[in-house]
Design a protein around this motif. Structure first.
Motif, PDB file in Angstrom:
ATOM      1  N   ASP A  34     -10.329  55.079  19.982  1.00  0.00           N
ATOM      2  CA  ASP A  34     -10.134  54.762  18.570  1.00  0.00           C
ATOM      3  C   ASP A  34      -9.809  53.273  18.411  1.00  0.00           C
ATOM      4  OD1 ASP A  34      -9.679  55.330  15.723  1.00  0.00           O
ATOM      5  OD2 ASP A  34      -7.564  54.991  16.225  1.00  0.00           O
ATOM      6  N   LEU A  35      -8.901  52.775  19.236  1.00  0.00           N
ATOM      7  CA  LEU A  35      -8.568  51.348  19.200  1.00  0.00           C
ATOM      8  C   LEU A  35      -9.791  50.507  19.575  1.00  0.00           C
ATOM      9  CD1 LEU A  35      -6.582  48.992  18.970  1.00  0.00           C
ATOM     10  CD2 LEU A  35      -5.985  49.397  21.358  1.00  0.00           C
ATOM     11  N   TYR A  36     -10.528  50.938  20.597  1.00  0.00           N
ATOM     12  CA  TYR A  36     -11.726  50.205  21.013  1.00  0.00           C
ATOM     13  C   TYR A  36     -12.744  50.137  19.864  1.00  0.00           C
ATOM     14  CZ  TYR A  36     -16.125  49.121  23.270  1.00  0.00           C
ATOM     15  OH  TYR A  36     -17.331  48.556  23.586  1.00  0.00           O
ATOM     16  N   GLY A  37     -12.959  51.253  19.185  1.00  0.00           N
ATOM     17  CA  GLY A  37     -13.912  51.280  18.070  1.00  0.00           C
ATOM     18  C   GLY A  37     -13.515  50.340  16.945  1.00  0.00           C
ATOM     19  N   ARG A  38     -12.216  50.288  16.649  1.00  0.00           N
ATOM     20  CA  ARG A  38     -11.761  49.379  15.598  1.00  0.00           C
ATOM     21  C   ARG A  38     -11.919  47.917  16.008  1.00  0.00           C
ATOM     22  NH1 ARG A  38      -6.068  50.681  14.466  1.00  0.00           N
ATOM     23  NH2 ARG A  38      -6.076  51.838  16.393  1.00  0.00           N
ATOM     24  N   MET A  39     -11.706  47.611  17.295  1.00  0.00           N
ATOM     25  CA  MET A  39     -11.892  46.239  17.779  1.00  0.00           C
ATOM     26  C   MET A  39     -13.378  45.861  17.793  1.00  0.00           C
ATOM     27  SD  MET A  39      -8.970  44.804  18.315  1.00  0.00           S
ATOM     28  CE  MET A  39      -8.908  43.573  19.579  1.00  0.00           C
ATOM     29  N   VAL A  40     -14.257  46.796  18.088  1.00  0.00           N
ATOM     30  CA  VAL A  40     -15.699  46.544  18.024  1.00  0.00           C
ATOM     31  C   VAL A  40     -16.119  46.303  16.579  1.00  0.00           C
ATOM     32  CG1 VAL A  40     -17.973  47.605  18.314  1.00  0.00           C
ATOM     33  CG2 VAL A  40     -16.300  47.759  20.141  1.00  0.00           C
ATOM     34  N   ALA A  41     -15.608  47.114  15.663  1.00  0.00           N
ATOM     35  CA  ALA A  41     -15.942  46.947  14.243  1.00  0.00           C
ATOM     36  C   ALA A  41     -15.463  45.591  13.718  1.00  0.00           C
ATOM     37  CB  ALA A  41     -15.326  48.075  13.418  1.00  0.00           C
ATOM     38  N   LEU A 106      -0.124  50.263  23.433  1.00  0.00           N
ATOM     39  CA  LEU A 106      -1.234  49.789  22.600  1.00  0.00           C
ATOM     40  C   LEU A 106      -0.774  48.961  21.405  1.00  0.00           C
ATOM     41  CD1 LEU A 106      -3.520  52.949  22.565  1.00  0.00           C
ATOM     42  CD2 LEU A 106      -3.647  50.956  24.068  1.00  0.00           C
ATOM     43  N   ALA A 107       0.524  48.950  21.107  1.00  0.00           N
ATOM     44  CA  ALA A 107       1.050  48.259  19.924  1.00  0.00           C
ATOM     45  C   ALA A 107       0.698  46.767  19.877  1.00  0.00           C
ATOM     46  CB  ALA A 107       2.550  48.465  19.813  1.00  0.00           C
ATOM     47  N   PRO A 108       0.822  45.988  20.975  1.00  0.00           N
ATOM     48  CA  PRO A 108       0.454  44.564  20.889  1.00  0.00           C
ATOM     49  C   PRO A 108      -1.019  44.343  20.556  1.00  0.00           C
ATOM     50  CG  PRO A 108       1.751  44.978  22.859  1.00  0.00           C
ATOM     51  CD  PRO A 108       1.433  46.304  22.263  1.00  0.00           C
ATOM     52  N   VAL A 109      -1.896  45.190  21.038  1.00  0.00           N
ATOM     53  CA  VAL A 109      -3.322  45.057  20.748  1.00  0.00           C
ATOM     54  C   VAL A 109      -3.587  45.417  19.288  1.00  0.00           C
ATOM     55  CG1 VAL A 109      -5.646  45.751  21.434  1.00  0.00           C
ATOM     56  CG2 VAL A 109      -3.845  45.640  23.147  1.00  0.00           C
ATOM     57  N   GLU A 110      -2.901  46.435  18.786  1.00  0.00           N
ATOM     58  CA  GLU A 110      -3.076  46.821  17.388  1.00  0.00           C
ATOM     59  C   GLU A 110      -2.555  45.738  16.447  1.00  0.00           C
ATOM     60  OE1 GLU A 110      -1.270  50.695  17.246  1.00  0.00           O
ATOM     61  OE2 GLU A 110      -3.113  51.653  17.933  1.00  0.00           O
ATOM     62  N   ARG A 111      -1.468  45.054  16.824  1.00  0.00           N
ATOM     63  CA  ARG A 111      -0.994  43.924  16.007  1.00  0.00           C
ATOM     64  C   ARG A 111      -2.018  42.817  15.995  1.00  0.00           C
ATOM     65  NH1 ARG A 111       4.105  45.293  18.157  1.00  0.00           N
ATOM     66  NH2 ARG A 111       3.893  43.788  19.842  1.00  0.00           N
ATOM     67  N   ARG A 112      -2.650  42.573  17.122  1.00  0.00           N
ATOM     68  CA  ARG A 112      -3.705  41.555  17.186  1.00  0.00           C
ATOM     69  C   ARG A 112      -4.877  41.946  16.299  1.00  0.00           C
ATOM     70  NH1 ARG A 112      -6.032  38.977  22.627  1.00  0.00           N
ATOM     71  NH2 ARG A 112      -4.131  37.787  22.412  1.00  0.00           N
ATOM     72  N   LEU A 113      -5.192  43.227  16.243  1.00  0.00           N
ATOM     73  CA  LEU A 113      -6.273  43.713  15.378  1.00  0.00           C
ATOM     74  C   LEU A 113      -5.959  43.420  13.910  1.00  0.00           C
ATOM     75  CD1 LEU A 113      -8.924  45.308  14.957  1.00  0.00           C
ATOM     76  CD2 LEU A 113      -7.518  47.372  14.898  1.00  0.00           C
ATOM     77  N   LEU A 114      -4.708  43.602  13.507  1.00  0.00           N
ATOM     78  CA  LEU A 114      -4.332  43.316  12.130  1.00  0.00           C
ATOM     79  C   LEU A 114      -4.520  41.840  11.803  1.00  0.00           C
ATOM     80  CD1 LEU A 114      -1.117  45.492  11.752  1.00  0.00           C
ATOM     81  CD2 LEU A 114      -3.387  45.920  10.799  1.00  0.00           C
ATOM     82  N   ILE A 116      -6.764  39.836  13.266  1.00  0.00           N
ATOM     83  CA  ILE A 116      -8.208  39.587  13.249  1.00  0.00           C
ATOM     84  C   ILE A 116      -8.797  40.031  11.919  1.00  0.00           C
ATOM     85  CG2 ILE A 116     -10.419  40.273  14.262  1.00  0.00           C
ATOM     86  CD1 ILE A 116      -8.939  40.494  16.961  1.00  0.00           C
ATOM     87  N   VAL A 117      -8.417  41.226  11.461  1.00  0.00           N
ATOM     88  CA  VAL A 117      -8.951  41.757  10.211  1.00  0.00           C
ATOM     89  C   VAL A 117      -8.421  40.965   9.036  1.00  0.00           C
ATOM     90  CG1 VAL A 117      -8.990  43.785   8.709  1.00  0.00           C
ATOM     91  CG2 VAL A 117      -9.293  44.061  11.159  1.00  0.00           C
ATOM     92  N   GLY A 118      -7.182  40.479   9.115  1.00  0.00           N
ATOM     93  CA  GLY A 118      -6.585  39.731   8.033  1.00  0.00           C
ATOM     94  C   GLY A 118      -7.199  38.355   7.826  1.00  0.00           C
ATOM     95  N   ASP A 119      -7.791  37.770   8.854  1.00  0.00           N
ATOM     96  CA  ASP A 119      -8.395  36.424   8.745  1.00  0.00           C
ATOM     97  C   ASP A 119      -9.664  36.386   7.951  1.00  0.00           C
ATOM     98  OD1 ASP A 119      -6.345  35.369  10.150  1.00  0.00           O
ATOM     99  OD2 ASP A 119      -7.402  35.340  12.076  1.00  0.00           O
TER     100      ASP A 119
END
Length: 119
Positions: A34-41, A106-114, A116-119
């Motif tokens: 799930d995390l991988y899919g969101r990072m790919v998206a 997985l929390a540090p990677v999910e924070r990084r995702l936020l 990336i999406v926020g930029d």
């Protein structure tokens, strides 16, 4: 064609211990994918690899397939009672986070995702 070689079983191993391999269960793999899919998206990750061995199960996420993995998520059951069986390892090979729960790793990677999406 008439020779049949049986797979080694745990009973054939005897006193040496079980032969098995470490793997991810369905819920763990679902959470990681799930995390991988969101990072790919988000356009950040493009490839992944899974390595299942006797001591560890490793999920590696790549920005490009020709590079070293940006993150490795390792499951080492032998460290369950010591440092925790989960570890998040960075691109340079240093341990970013270690613990007993996958969600905390997985929390540090999910924070990084936020970010990336926020930029």
């Amino acid at each position: 064609m008439s020779n049949v070689t049986p797979f080694p079983s745990q009973s054939a191993q005897g006193a040496k211990g079980p032969v098995g391999q470490t793997g991810f269960d369905r819920l763990e793999l679902q959470r990681i994918m799930d995390l991988y899919g969101r990072m790919v998206a988000a356009g950040h990750w493009r490839d992944y690899a899974i390595d299942l061995g006797r001591e560890a199960a490793i999920f590696s996420a790549f920005r490009r397939s020709a590079e070293r993995p940006e993150f490795r998520i390792e499951k080492r059951p032998s460290l369950r009672h010591r440092q925790g069986m989960w570890a998040l390892i960075g691109e340079a090979g240093h341990v970013l986070k270690r613990g007993a729960e996958l969600q905390g790793i997985l929390a540090p990677v999910e924070r990084r995702l936020l970010k990336i999406v926020g930029d």
